[in-house]
Design an enzyme around this catalytic site. Structure first.
Site, short mmCIF file in Angstrom:
data_model
loop_
_atom_site.label_atom_id
_atom_site.label_comp_id
_atom_site.label_asym_id
_atom_site.label_seq_id
_atom_site.Cartn_x
_atom_site.Cartn_y
_atom_site.Cartn_z
N ASN A 9 30.86 45.54 64.42
CA ASN A 9 30.35 45.76 65.62
C ASN A 9 31.41 47.11 66.20
O ASN A 9 32.43 46.97 66.44
CB ASN A 9 30.47 44.63 66.73
CG ASN A 9 30.40 45.21 68.01
OD1 ASN A 9 29.97 46.14 68.42
ND2 ASN A 9 30.89 44.39 69.17
N TRP A 10 30.85 48.46 66.05
CA TRP A 10 31.75 49.41 66.08
C TRP A 10 32.08 49.76 67.64
O TRP A 10 32.69 50.48 68.09
CB TRP A 10 31.07 50.59 65.61
CG TRP A 10 31.17 50.71 63.99
CD1 TRP A 10 31.92 49.89 63.20
CD2 TRP A 10 30.65 51.81 63.07
NE1 TRP A 10 31.65 50.14 61.91
CE2 TRP A 10 31.12 51.47 61.97
CE3 TRP A 10 30.06 52.93 63.38
CZ2 TRP A 10 30.88 52.14 61.02
CZ3 TRP A 10 29.88 53.84 62.36
CH2 TRP A 10 29.95 53.46 61.14
N LYS A 11 31.36 48.93 68.57
CA LYS A 11 31.43 49.26 69.72
C LYS A 11 31.31 50.65 70.21
O LYS A 11 30.62 51.42 69.56
CB LYS A 11 32.72 48.74 70.63
CG LYS A 11 33.17 47.39 69.99
CD LYS A 11 34.12 46.77 70.64
CE LYS A 11 34.26 45.15 70.23
NZ LYS A 11 35.20 44.34 70.64
N HIS A 95 26.87 40.54 74.10
CA HIS A 95 28.40 40.42 73.56
C HIS A 95 29.02 40.35 74.64
O HIS A 95 28.51 40.63 76.03
CB HIS A 95 28.56 41.93 73.12
CG HIS A 95 29.94 41.97 72.35
ND1 HIS A 95 30.94 42.42 73.25
CD2 HIS A 95 30.35 41.68 71.21
CE1 HIS A 95 32.17 42.43 72.36
NE2 HIS A 95 31.76 41.93 71.23
N GLU A 97 31.34 41.96 76.04
CA GLU A 97 31.56 43.00 76.91
C GLU A 97 30.55 43.23 77.49
O GLU A 97 30.44 43.81 78.87
CB GLU A 97 32.13 44.09 75.85
CG GLU A 97 33.49 43.89 75.41
CD GLU A 97 33.86 44.60 74.00
OE1 GLU A 97 32.76 45.41 73.57
OE2 GLU A 97 34.57 44.12 73.32
N GLU A 167 32.38 33.96 69.93
CA GLU A 167 33.71 34.86 70.20
C GLU A 167 34.63 34.28 71.28
O GLU A 167 34.41 34.56 72.30
CB GLU A 167 33.12 36.23 70.45
CG GLU A 167 32.31 36.75 69.52
CD GLU A 167 32.60 38.22 69.31
OE1 GLU A 167 32.85 38.84 68.26
OE2 GLU A 167 32.21 38.99 70.33
N GLY A 173 39.80 41.56 70.17
CA GLY A 173 40.63 42.49 70.47
C GLY A 173 42.22 42.20 70.64
O GLY A 173 42.76 43.13 71.27
N SER A 213 39.43 39.49 66.30
CA SER A 213 40.43 39.80 65.63
C SER A 213 40.15 39.31 64.03
O SER A 213 41.22 38.88 63.55
CB SER A 213 41.51 39.23 66.01
OG SER A 213 41.71 39.73 67.31
N GLY A 234 35.15 43.58 65.12
CA GLY A 234 35.35 44.56 65.82
C GLY A 234 36.21 45.66 65.38
O GLY A 234 36.05 46.71 64.27
N GLY A 235 37.46 45.93 65.69
CA GLY A 235 38.54 46.60 65.34
C GLY A 235 38.68 47.01 64.00
O GLY A 235 38.79 48.03 63.53
P1 PGA Z 1 37.64 42.37 67.41
O1 PGA Z 1 36.26 42.56 68.21
O2 PGA Z 1 37.46 41.97 65.91
O3 PGA Z 1 38.10 43.72 67.71
O4 PGA Z 1 38.52 41.22 67.95
C1 PGA Z 1 35.12 41.44 67.80
C2 PGA Z 1 34.21 41.95 68.74
O5 PGA Z 1 34.32 41.95 70.14
O6 PGA Z 1 32.74 41.67 68.51
#
Ligand code: PGA
Length: 256
Positions: A9-11, A95, A97, A167, A173, A213, A234-235
């Site tokens: 998930n590149w956001k 998601h 967010e 999540e 994050g 994470s 994500g990250g």
């Molecule tokens: P993260 O993000 O791996 O940076 O914690 C995961 C996500 O929000 O999908």
């Protein structure tokens, strides 16, 4: 047996050009991985270019969101059909967010899951409590509410074909991954609810991914648990080599 699904998930990161450079490198790193479904979800504007760069590889492309109508006066929104024609095969829905920063409700998530399926996309439906909900002991109640609302009206076959991404609050994050034991416990609970509400066929087939994470160093331990069927990353997915190592279950040797 469920095939693990590992999705990036590149956001709101990477331009079109950066996306193409990444996919070209990444696809060669994972070309020998045949036991994991590999997905990259770039921002909307890069989906067509990502799909072109990933053509004839084992990397599928996903959207990060969609709107539930087919078309119309919905400024700024994108439909399932548009995503599919651009080359996406899946789409992330609900998601945290989107829920927290864009006020998405369980009802919105339900409509988006339906629209994705109707439009031929596999939804990755995200669930998970906030840190505040976790600290006040509401984790399982929140998961129950999000799962029952998100899946309401869906058939056994439909639920069997989707993925659910768990999540947990405080893990996304932050660098503070849930322990593999905590992830397994939450996932077993989710699968149990799907079994209760939709039936055993759907519960046995649905992929439940862990998100929060995930890194090369913890991917293997997390994904070794029986109810952890992959990861939403994500990250760490922004670096092709790190994401390739996660895809390979944290086995650096498996990455060319
Ligand atoms: P993260 O993000 O791996 O940076 O914690 C995961 C996500 O929000 O999908």
């Amino acid at each position: 047996m469920r095939t693990p699904l590992v999705a990036a998930n590149w956001k709101m990161y990477k331009t079109v050009r950066e996306t193409v450079v990444y996919i070209k490198e990444f696809r060669s790193l994972v070309k020998d991985v045949d036991d994991v479904e590999i997905v990259v979800a770039p921002p909307f504007v890069s989906i067509a270019a990502a799909a072109e760069a990933a053509r004839a590889s084992n990397v599928a492309i996903a959207g990060q969101d969609l709107y539930w109508e087919k078309e119309g006066a919905f400024t700024g929104e994108v439909s399932a059909g548009m995503l599919r024609e651009a080359g996406a095969g899946l789409v992330i829905v609900g998601h945290s967010e989107r829920r927290a920063k864009f006020a998405e409700t369980d009802r919105d998530v339900n409509r988006k899951v339906k629209a994705a399926i109707d439009g031929g996309l596999v939804p990755i439906m995200c669930v998970g409590e906030t840190l505040e909900e976790r600290e006040s002991g509401q984790t399982l109640a929140v998961l129950d509410r999000q799962i029952s609302a998100g899946l309401e009206g869906r058939t056994v076959d439909q639920v069997s074909s989707i993925a659910i991404a768990d999540e947990p609050g405080g893990a996304r994050g932050t660098g503070r991954t849930a322990t593999a034991a905590q992830a397994q416990e939450a996932h077993a609970h989710i699968r149990g609810r799907v079994r209760e509400w939709v039936g055993s066929a759907a519960a046995d087939a649905v992929r439940i991914m862990y998100g929060g994470s995930v890194k090369p160093a913890n991917a293997r331990e997390l994904m070794s648990r029986p109810d952890v069927d992959g990861a939403l990353v994500g990250g760490a997915s922004l670096d092709p080599r790190a994401f390739a190592e996660i895809v390979a279950g944290g086995r650096p040797g498996a990455v060319k």
